[in-house]
Design a protein around this motif. Structure first.
Motif, short mmCIF file in Angstrom:
data_model
loop_
_atom_site.label_atom_id
_atom_site.label_comp_id
_atom_site.label_asym_id
_atom_site.label_seq_id
_atom_site.Cartn_x
_atom_site.Cartn_y
_atom_site.Cartn_z
N SER A 3 0.88 -1.15 0.04
CA SER A 3 0.05 0.01 0.01
C SER A 3 0.82 1.29 -0.01
O SER A 3 2.02 1.05 0.05
N ASP A 4 0.24 2.33 -0.12
CA ASP A 4 1.14 3.52 -0.30
C ASP A 4 0.91 4.43 0.96
O ASP A 4 -0.25 5.11 1.02
N ASP A 5 1.84 4.69 1.85
CA ASP A 5 2.20 5.29 2.78
C ASP A 5 1.22 5.09 4.12
O ASP A 5 0.65 5.65 4.83
N HIS A 6 1.19 3.61 4.05
CA HIS A 6 0.56 2.92 5.18
C HIS A 6 1.49 2.88 6.54
O HIS A 6 2.52 1.94 6.42
N ILE A 51 10.15 7.75 0.65
CA ILE A 51 9.37 8.62 -0.53
C ILE A 51 9.32 7.50 -1.56
O ILE A 51 9.87 6.70 -1.79
N CYS A 52 7.98 7.67 -2.16
CA CYS A 52 7.50 6.83 -2.96
C CYS A 52 8.29 6.15 -4.09
O CYS A 52 8.80 4.85 -4.04
N ALA A 53 8.39 6.82 -5.07
CA ALA A 53 9.22 6.41 -6.53
C ALA A 53 10.77 5.75 -6.08
O ALA A 53 10.92 4.85 -6.53
N PRO A 60 -3.11 4.26 1.48
CA PRO A 60 -3.66 5.39 1.89
C PRO A 60 -3.04 6.79 1.72
O PRO A 60 -2.90 7.67 2.62
N HIS A 61 -2.96 6.94 0.43
CA HIS A 61 -2.10 8.16 0.11
C HIS A 61 -2.93 9.45 0.34
O HIS A 61 -4.09 9.34 -0.09
N ARG A 62 -2.50 10.64 0.52
CA ARG A 62 -2.89 12.04 0.53
C ARG A 62 -3.60 12.39 -0.97
O ARG A 62 -3.06 11.86 -1.77
N SER A 102 4.80 -1.33 3.00
CA SER A 102 4.24 -0.26 2.42
C SER A 102 5.20 0.51 1.84
O SER A 102 6.53 -0.09 1.98
N ASP A 103 5.20 1.40 0.98
CA ASP A 103 6.39 1.94 0.35
C ASP A 103 7.24 2.97 1.27
O ASP A 103 8.44 2.98 0.88
N GLN A 104 6.75 3.31 2.31
CA GLN A 104 7.28 3.96 3.30
C GLN A 104 6.44 4.21 4.69
O GLN A 104 5.33 3.71 4.38
N GLY A 105 6.75 4.43 5.80
CA GLY A 105 6.03 4.84 7.00
C GLY A 105 5.16 6.02 6.64
O GLY A 105 5.42 6.83 5.64
N ASP A 127 2.78 13.05 6.64
CA ASP A 127 3.87 12.77 5.43
C ASP A 127 4.79 12.17 6.07
O ASP A 127 4.88 11.41 6.97
N LYS A 128 5.94 11.95 5.41
CA LYS A 128 7.08 11.25 5.61
C LYS A 128 8.55 11.75 5.46
O LYS A 128 8.79 12.61 6.08
N ARG A 129 9.41 10.97 4.68
CA ARG A 129 10.70 11.65 4.14
C ARG A 129 11.76 11.64 5.23
O ARG A 129 12.98 11.39 4.96
CA CA Z 1 4.19 6.59 -0.63
#
Ligand code: CA
Ligand code: SGN
Length: 539
Positions: free
Chosen positions: A41-44, A81-83, A201-203, A360-363, A373-375
């Motif tokens: 999932s994205d940003d889970h 971060i995603c990509a 659950p992406h923004r 997930s692609d990150q936390g 957000d993340k990063r």
């Molecule tokens: Ca992401």
């Protein structure tokens, strides 16, 4: 003469039979290799999976993967971060090697990604959902992917046969498509690799109408650090633009109708109305609007009646609740849908020999340090959920606390499928850990490097080393600051102890290890500069 040709004929026949038998054996060998269902999932945030913590949400279906397999409590990413994370997963290499340093940078598509190796080795491969990594996935026999970030409501998909828009809610649709591929489209004679990739659950967080209604009535506990003032931290934390109080937008993020904000005469962020009007809101069709509108109205009514008399702290709390209602509502759909796929694996008899991975692609920050957000290298974004089930190999209900990374997936999957691992991959196979053997695992620290700055959310460039006990990070480019966190004694990372004399020996030791690690992974000051130059020449 006749006798000779009969012998020749018999020998040829025997030879053909042997070839046939050996092909059949080979086919059986291929069929025995495990299937892989990679769910991402994205940003889970791991904080929103009950196998990790049930303070916020129950996720019984995702938890099943850990209950019947292994829960990794210290899984993390190389760049939050995603990509870049997706490129690391696909190539088994750090960001500075595969070169996809941020979401915009192009990816050199001549590089080998692990699905290509699976395809070459006789696997049937497919990718469904959010790739966010170019629009032409390599090494997959079939794909239906969302363009870019994709949409929650009535999403468009790119397929090998052109584009198609499907009415409905994205998480349900990706699952329908995935189950359909597993059940109807794939070649059952071959083992499969399915990349089942959620947008949620992406923004900006848009739940399905049912979850929107259900979750808009819930109240969630606040994290201890929601009102963090960033004292004792570096400049990067103080200037990052990701606070719920100031950066989270009232309409775009919190779903207050722009009219309600205008009615109160609030001096609104100029992006808010524009973003909201261009958001998922504009995709809701006539049949769906009556399901969403009453909830949107009640959010706005609540906002109008309470906002004017709220203190700043209360406003942040109100926004936090709205944020959690939508974010967790999105995840609840992911959980339901993961349950559908697990049920399908059971019913079809595929479960035993299928490795199911949930990650997930990150936390993500769920209000910790006042953020979304993340990063950052700080825990909530650096760590990522990881649950793996493989009934043939993993003992059910096991937990592993080694520092594993998204860097390790490619090698793990290749080794599990008995496919040769390219020498230049930089991770480690998790196979021994999955089989319960920790003796072969000697990683004591991991490397991290984030680049996307100056950009959205303004998180400064930094790299660092993380061990189970400490985290040393260097923020650079327009600052030159070091931070050290004592992970055991300061789990919320509230105090940078880099200049504390008590930690002098630790600082020296970690500096040395970080330097060695940069050499080991082939990162360097020259590469830092190269990526800054590329980044700046692009902007
Ligand atoms: Ca992401
Ligand atoms: C969008 C979001 C950001 C988010 C990035 C990257 N803004 O730009 O909040 O950090 O994606 O996310 S939004 O206004 O478009 O919602 S990532 O997961 O794709 O890396």
């Amino acid at each position: 003469m006749a006798k000779k040709s009969t012998i020749q004929f018999q020998l040829t026949f025997l030879f053909l039979i042997l070839i046939f038998i050996s092909c059949e054996e080979h086919k059986k060998e291929i069929q025995k290799r495990p299937n892989i269902l990679f769910i991402m999932s994205d940003d889970h945030a791991y904080q929103a999976i009950s196998a990790y913590s049930d303070k916020l949400l129950k996720t019984p279906n995702i938890d099943r993967i850990a209950n019947e397999g292994m829960l990794f409590t210290n899984a993390c990413v190389t760049n939050s971060i995603c990509a870049p994370s997706r490129a690391t997963i696909l190539t088994g290499k750090h960001t500075h090697i595969h070169g996809k340093i941020d979401n915009i940078m192009s990816f050199d598509t001549t590089q080998v990604t692990f699905p290509q190796l699976f395809q070459e080795a006789g696997y049937e491969t497919a990718m469904y959902g959010k790739l966010h990594f170019g629009n032409n996935p390599k090494g997959v026999d079939d794909f239906m992917i969302l363009p870019g970030q994709g949409n929650y409501i009535n999403p468009k998909f790119l397929t090998p046969d052109g584009d198609t828009t499907i009415t409905g809610y994205v998480t349900d649709i990706i699952t329908d498509l995935t189950i359909n591929w597993l059940d109807q489209k794939r070649d059952p004679e071959k083992p499969f690799l399915m990349m089942y990739l959620h947008k949620a659950p992406h923004r900006a967080w848009w739940p399905s109408p049912e979850k929107f209604e259900e979750f808009s009535k819930k109240t969630f506990p606040e994290p201890e650090t929601l009102f963090d003032d960033y004292e004792n931290r570096g400049t990067a934390a103080k200037v990052a633009e990701m606070t719920i109080s100031d950066e989270m937008l009232l309409s775009y993020d919190n779903k207050v109708l722009p009219e309600a904000i205008a009615d109160l005469g609030i001096d609104d962020d100029p992006r808010n109305k524009r973003y909201f009007e261009g958001s998922e809101y504009s995709r809701i069709n006539e049949e769906q609007m009556p399901l969403y509108q009453p909830i949107l109205n009640s959010i706005s009514d609540d906002f109008k009646s309470r906002w004017p008399s709220m203190s700043d702290r209360e406003k942040t709390s109100w926004k936090y609740q709205r944020y959690m209602q939508d974010y967790l509502g999105c995840i609840s759909s992911v959980d339901d849908n993961v349950g559908r796929v697990l049920d399908y694996l059971d019913e079809s008899g595929l479960a035993e020999n299928t490795i199911v991975v949930y990650t997930s692609d990150q936390g993500f920050y769920l209000g910790e340090h006042g953020w979304f957000d993340k990063r950052f290298i700080y825990d909530e974004s650096f760590k990522t959920p990881l649950l793996i089930r493989w009934p043939n190999e993993i003992k059910p209900g096991t937990t592993n606390d080694e520092m594993v990374q998204n860097l390790d997936f490619a090698q793990t999957f290749l080794e599990a499928a008995q496919i040769e691992v390219p020498d230049d991959m930089q991770g480690e196979s998790l196979l021994p850990l999955l089989k319960g053997d920790t003796t072969k695992w000697d990683r004591e620290a991991v490397y991290y490097h984030y680049y996307e700055y100056p950009a959205s959310h303004m998180v400064k460039r930094h790299y660092g080393i993380v061990t189970k006990e400490y985290k040393l990070a260097h923020f650079y480019y327009d600052v030159d600051e070091w931070e050290l966190y004592d992970r055991k004694n300061d789990p919320h990372e509230m105090k940078n102890v880099y200049n504390d004399p008590e930690y002098a020996t630790t600082v020296t030791k970690l500096h040395k290890e970080l330097k060695e690690m940069r050499i080991k992974y082939k990162d360097s000051p020259e590469l830092d500069k190269k990526y800054i130059d590329i980044y700046n020449s692009r902007n």
